[in-house]
Design an enzyme around this catalytic site. Structure first.
Site, PDB file in Angstrom:
ATOM      1  N   TRP A  19       0.840  -0.836   0.203  1.00 18.41           N
ATOM      2  CA  TRP A  19      -0.183   0.099  -0.073  1.00 18.41           C
ATOM      3  C   TRP A  19       0.869   1.124   0.098  1.00 18.41           C
ATOM      4  CZ3 TRP A  19      -4.365  -1.276   4.119  1.00 18.41           C
ATOM      5  CH2 TRP A  19      -5.113  -2.835   2.970  1.00 18.41           C
ATOM      6  N   GLU A  27      11.803   1.535  -4.476  1.00 18.96           N
ATOM      7  CA  GLU A  27      11.597   3.414  -3.976  1.00 18.96           C
ATOM      8  C   GLU A  27      12.786   3.651  -2.412  1.00 18.96           C
ATOM      9  OE1 GLU A  27       7.763   3.078  -3.703  1.00 18.96           O
ATOM     10  OE2 GLU A  27       7.444   2.808  -5.535  1.00 18.96           O
ATOM     11  N   SER A  84       2.681  -2.902 -12.528  1.00 19.21           N
ATOM     12  CA  SER A  84       2.071  -2.538 -13.034  1.00 19.21           C
ATOM     13  C   SER A  84       0.863  -3.169 -12.874  1.00 19.21           C
ATOM     14  CB  SER A  84       2.185  -1.744 -14.612  1.00 19.21           C
ATOM     15  OG  SER A  84       2.670  -0.439 -14.023  1.00 19.21           O
ATOM     16  N   GLY A 111       1.058  -2.345  -6.381  1.00 19.01           N
ATOM     17  CA  GLY A 111       0.993  -1.026  -5.887  1.00 19.01           C
ATOM     18  C   GLY A 111      -0.583  -0.842  -5.749  1.00 19.01           C
ATOM     19  N   GLY A 112      -0.348  -0.202  -6.834  1.00 18.00           N
ATOM     20  CA  GLY A 112      -1.376   0.829  -7.227  1.00 18.00           C
ATOM     21  C   GLY A 112      -3.215  -0.494  -7.215  1.00 18.00           C
TER      22      GLY A 112
HETATM   23  P1  13P Z   1       2.341  -0.516  -8.858  1.00 12.85           P
HETATM   24  O1  13P Z   1       1.746  -2.116  -8.939  1.00 12.85           O
HETATM   25  O2  13P Z   1       1.536   0.327  -8.679  1.00 12.85           O
HETATM   26  O3  13P Z   1       3.345   0.148 -10.398  1.00 12.85           O
HETATM   27  O4  13P Z   1       3.764  -1.082  -8.111  1.00 12.85           O
HETATM   28  C1  13P Z   1       4.489  -2.172  -8.087  1.00 12.85           C
HETATM   29  C2  13P Z   1       5.742  -1.588  -7.254  1.00 12.85           C
HETATM   30  O5  13P Z   1       6.156  -1.358  -6.258  1.00 12.85           O
HETATM   31  C3  13P Z   1       5.137  -3.126  -5.638  1.00 12.85           C
HETATM   32  O6  13P Z   1       5.892  -3.076  -4.969  1.00 12.85           O
END
Ligand code: 13P
Length: 256
Positions: free
Chosen positions: A10, A96, A213, A234-235
Site C-alpha cells: 500500500w 523506492e 503495473s 502497488g496501485g
Molecule cells: P505498481 O503496481 O503501482 O506498479 O507498484 C508496484 C510496486 O512497486 C509494488 O511494490
C-alpha cells in the site's frame, strides 16, 4: 508446487480508518480462496489495526520496511523486535527505498538477516532501472542484487525468502514488463543465481513475484508463467475489487 503469493504494497497510502476498511473488504473478498496466499502491507501506523481486522482469516500481514537493530537511538526507525509477532512478512529493499532512502545491497542483506532472526519472512525486492534495461544489463544487475541480498545465508534460510522482481521502469507507470520476458529474467538472474549460490533445490523452493503495473487485465499472463509465483502489487492493491481480481487470477496456476 510453490504456493502462489499475492501481496499488496500500500506504500504511503491509507489512513488508519481507510486501511481498516480496505482490509475488511479484502478479507471478505478472499474468504473462499484457499490456494493463494494473500498478504497486506499497510503503512506502519495501520499494522495493528489491520491485524485486528484480518485476525482469524488466512490473510497475512507484512511491513514495508524495517531497520536491522533490535533497539537503540535510531529516531524514526522500526525494529524487527517490534514487528515480530505483529507481521508475518516484511518487504526489504523496495526500489523506492533504494532510490529515495539510500538503501544498498549491504543494508538489504543486514535487514534480511535481522528479519529471519525474528521469524519475519523477507520479501526482497530487486529490479533494474530503465537505462540498465535498455543497455541489456538486466540479468547481470539483478543477479548481483540477489547475491548481495543472500550473502551469508544458509540454504535453509535462503529457501524461505520471497523475491520480488520489480523492474523500476514498470512501477507505477502502467508499462508492465512482458510476461514471458519477465519469466526469462527470473529464471536466469534469480533462480540461476540461487542455483550457483546454493543448488537447484533451493532455487526451486524460493518463491518469486513479479511487480510493476500488475493489473486485473494482465495478472493471468504473469501467473501462467512457470517461474512466476505471485505478484507484489502497488496501485491495484488499493481497491478491494481490483485486488480480489488479482488474487483470483493467481488461480490460473491450478488450471491444467
Ligand atoms: P505498481 O503496481 O503501482 O506498479 O507498484 C508496484 C510496486 O512497486 C509494488 O511494490
Amino acid at each position: 508446487m510453490r504456493t502462489p503469493i499475492i501481496a499488496g504494497n500500500w506504500k504511503m497510502f491509507k489512513t488508519v480508518a481507510e486501511a481498516k476498511a480496505l482490509a475488511g473488504e479484502v478479507r471478505q473478498a478472499v474468504a473462499n480462496i484457499d490456494q493463494v496466499e494473500v498478504v497486506l502491507c499497510p503503512p506502519f501506523t495501520a499494522l495493528t489495526a489491520v491485524k485486528e481486522v484480518i485476525d482469524g482469516s488466512k490473510v497475512g500481514l507484512g511491513a514495508q520496511n524495517m531497520y536491522w537493530e533490535n533497539q537503540g537511538a535510531f529516531t524514526g526507525e522500526i525494529s524487527p523486535l517490534m514487528l515480530a509477532g505483529l507481521c508475518n512478512y516484511v518487504i526489504i529493499g523496495h526500489s523506492e527505498r533504494r532510490q529515495f532512502f539510500g538503501e544498498t545491497d549491504e543494508t538489504v542483506n543486514k535487514k534480511v538477516k535481522a528479519a529471519l532472526a525474528h521469524q519475519l519472512l523477507p520479501i526482497v525486492c530487486v529490479g533494474e532501472n530503465l537505462a540498465q534495461y535498455e543497455a541489456g544489463e538486466t540479468v547481470a544487475f539483478v543477479g548481483s542484487q540477489v547475491k548481495g541480498a543472500f550473502a551469508g545465508l544458509s540454504a535453509e534460510e535462503a529457501a524461505k525468502i520471497v523475491v520480488a522482481y520489480e523492474p523500476i521502469w514498470a512501477i507505477g507507470t502502467g508499462k508492465n514488463a512482458e510476461a514471458a520476458g519477465a519469466n526469462n529474467i527470473i529464471a536466469s538472474s534469480i533462480r540461476g543465481t540461487l542455483t550457483a549460490l546454493y543448488n537447484e533445490s533451493v532455487a526451486q523452493k524460493v518463491r518469486v513475484q513479479y511487480g510493476g503495473s500488475v493489473k486485473p487485465d494482465n495478472i493471468e499472463g504473469f501467473m501462467a508463467q512457470p517461474d512466476i509465483d505471485g505478484a507484489l502489487v502497488g496501485g491495484a492493491s488499493l481497491k478491494a475489487d481490483s485486488f480480489a481480481v488479482l488474487i483470483k487470477g493467481a488461480l490460473v496456476k491450478f488450471k491444467s
